[in-house]
Design a protein around this motif. Structure first.
Motif, short mmCIF file in Angstrom:
data_model
loop_
_atom_site.label_atom_id
_atom_site.label_comp_id
_atom_site.label_asym_id
_atom_site.label_seq_id
_atom_site.Cartn_x
_atom_site.Cartn_y
_atom_site.Cartn_z
N THR A 161 20.52 -29.07 46.45
CA THR A 161 19.98 -27.72 46.25
C THR A 161 18.53 -27.77 45.78
N THR A 162 17.72 -26.88 46.33
CA THR A 162 16.32 -26.77 45.92
C THR A 162 16.20 -25.74 44.80
N PHE A 163 15.56 -26.12 43.71
CA PHE A 163 15.39 -25.23 42.56
C PHE A 163 13.91 -24.95 42.32
N HIS A 164 13.65 -23.77 41.78
CA HIS A 164 12.31 -23.43 41.31
C HIS A 164 12.32 -23.60 39.79
N ALA A 165 12.41 -24.85 39.35
CA ALA A 165 12.53 -25.16 37.93
C ALA A 165 11.77 -26.43 37.61
N LYS A 166 11.43 -26.60 36.33
CA LYS A 166 10.71 -27.80 35.89
C LYS A 166 11.56 -29.05 36.01
N GLY A 167 12.87 -28.88 35.80
CA GLY A 167 13.79 -30.00 35.87
C GLY A 167 15.21 -29.50 35.82
N VAL A 168 16.15 -30.36 36.17
CA VAL A 168 17.56 -29.98 36.17
C VAL A 168 18.39 -31.11 35.54
N TYR A 169 19.16 -30.75 34.51
CA TYR A 169 20.02 -31.70 33.81
C TYR A 169 21.48 -31.29 33.98
N LEU A 170 22.37 -32.25 33.70
CA LEU A 170 23.81 -31.98 33.77
C LEU A 170 24.50 -32.52 32.52
N ILE A 171 25.29 -31.66 31.88
CA ILE A 171 26.16 -32.05 30.78
C ILE A 171 27.60 -31.91 31.26
N THR A 172 28.41 -32.93 31.01
CA THR A 172 29.82 -32.89 31.41
C THR A 172 30.71 -33.07 30.19
N ASP A 173 31.59 -32.10 29.97
CA ASP A 173 32.58 -32.18 28.89
C ASP A 173 33.91 -32.59 29.51
N ASN A 174 34.31 -33.83 29.29
CA ASN A 174 35.59 -34.31 29.84
C ASN A 174 36.68 -34.41 28.78
N GLY A 175 36.42 -33.76 27.64
CA GLY A 175 37.43 -33.76 26.57
C GLY A 175 37.20 -34.80 25.51
N ASP A 176 36.27 -35.71 25.74
CA ASP A 176 35.95 -36.72 24.73
C ASP A 176 35.07 -36.11 23.64
N ALA A 177 34.70 -36.92 22.66
CA ALA A 177 33.83 -36.44 21.57
C ALA A 177 32.50 -35.96 22.13
N ILE A 178 31.87 -35.04 21.40
CA ILE A 178 30.62 -34.45 21.84
C ILE A 178 29.53 -35.52 22.01
N GLU A 179 29.62 -36.60 21.24
CA GLU A 179 28.66 -37.69 21.37
C GLU A 179 28.74 -38.34 22.75
N HIS A 180 29.93 -38.33 23.34
CA HIS A 180 30.11 -38.88 24.68
C HIS A 180 29.33 -38.06 25.70
N SER A 181 29.41 -36.73 25.58
CA SER A 181 28.66 -35.85 26.48
C SER A 181 27.16 -36.10 26.37
N ALA A 182 26.69 -36.31 25.15
CA ALA A 182 25.26 -36.57 24.94
C ALA A 182 24.84 -37.90 25.54
N ALA A 183 25.67 -38.92 25.34
CA ALA A 183 25.35 -40.26 25.84
C ALA A 183 25.35 -40.31 27.36
N HIS A 184 26.10 -39.41 28.00
CA HIS A 184 26.22 -39.41 29.46
C HIS A 184 25.52 -38.22 30.10
N MET A 185 24.68 -37.53 29.36
CA MET A 185 23.88 -36.44 29.94
C MET A 185 22.96 -37.01 31.00
N LEU A 186 22.83 -36.29 32.13
CA LEU A 186 22.06 -36.80 33.26
C LEU A 186 20.90 -35.88 33.61
N ARG A 187 19.78 -36.48 34.00
CA ARG A 187 18.70 -35.72 34.61
C ARG A 187 18.83 -35.91 36.12
N ILE A 188 19.09 -34.83 36.83
CA ILE A 188 19.31 -34.89 38.27
C ILE A 188 18.01 -34.69 39.04
N LYS A 189 17.15 -33.81 38.54
CA LYS A 189 15.87 -33.53 39.20
C LYS A 189 14.77 -33.46 38.16
#
Length: 217
Positions: A189-217
């Motif tokens: 997908t093309t975005f008109h944004a400075k950047g695009v990140y993804l946070i995924t909550d898979n039920g683990d501790a919130i620290e897990h979501s932070a450690a696996h946060m991704l920058r996609i664009k």
């Protein structure tokens, strides 16, 4: 009730990473010892909605490798096209918008069940019904991604926040594939944004979501 709601009166103010952690843990600690606060948190009543949907992703971002040293974050209340601000050490301020597909009806049902009996269990009876639910989630998430791509966020960074823990009853590799599908949608997908990140909550501790946060664009 008024006393519990007033816990978040100071939600919108600049905090560094350590202060973000202190504030988050302060609210969670109150929820653990006060059942009224816990109910409000689960049902996202009052400012607890912003705490869950804006402050928490901002807190996750503050724990990630993408957060600049000595920067501060501030949740901005109201509808202004962005959800929180980041002020760098040099005074430069950046805008962030958090977006997610939220099944409000299901969220409320789960929250009410948790408040009533202290636990929630999916009523899905087979992998086939879970596969159907998973496909609906992906399609709704894709529509949300496309919706955001059609808006002008030239001076805003987008953060997509996804919750997949209710879909994790598949064999182990399905959870990974679910996240990969979302990443694929974002990349295509093309975005008109400075950047695009993804946070995924898979039920683990919130620290897990932070450690696996991704920058996609």
């Amino acid at each position: 009730m008024k006393e519990q709601l007033s816990l978040l009166d100071d939600l919108s103010q600049y905090r560094n990473a350590e202060e973000m952690s202190t504030y988050y843990k302060f609210i969670i600690a109150h929820a653990k010892k006060d059942s009224a606060v816990l109910r409000l948190l689960r049902l996202k009543k009052g400012r607890f909605k912003e705490f869950c949907e804006e402050f928490t992703p901002a807190y996750i971002f503050s724990m990630s490798t993408f957060f600049p040293k000595d920067a501060q974050l501030k949740v901005v209340l109201g509808n202004q096209g962005y959800d929180f601000l980041m002020k760098r050490f040099d005074g430069v301020v950046e805008k962030f918008e958090v977006s997610s597909y939220i099944n409000g009806q299901e969220d409320t049902k789960i929250s009410q069940k948790l408040n009533e009996v202290g636990r929630w269990q999916s009523r899905l009876s087979s992998l086939e019904s879970l596969e159907e639910k998973r496909n609906i989630f992906l399609e709704k998430t894709k529509k949300n991604i496309i919706k955001k791509s059609q808006k002008n966020y030239d001076n805003v960074t987008l953060i997509f926040s996804t919750t997949i823990f209710t879909l994790k009853h598949f064999p182990e590799n399905h959870e990974y594939l679910l996240q990969e599908k979302i990443i694929e949608y974002i990349k295509e997908t093309t975005f008109h944004a400075k950047g695009v990140y993804l946070i995924t909550d898979n039920g683990d501790a919130i620290e897990h979501s932070a450690a696996h946060m991704l920058r996609i664009k």
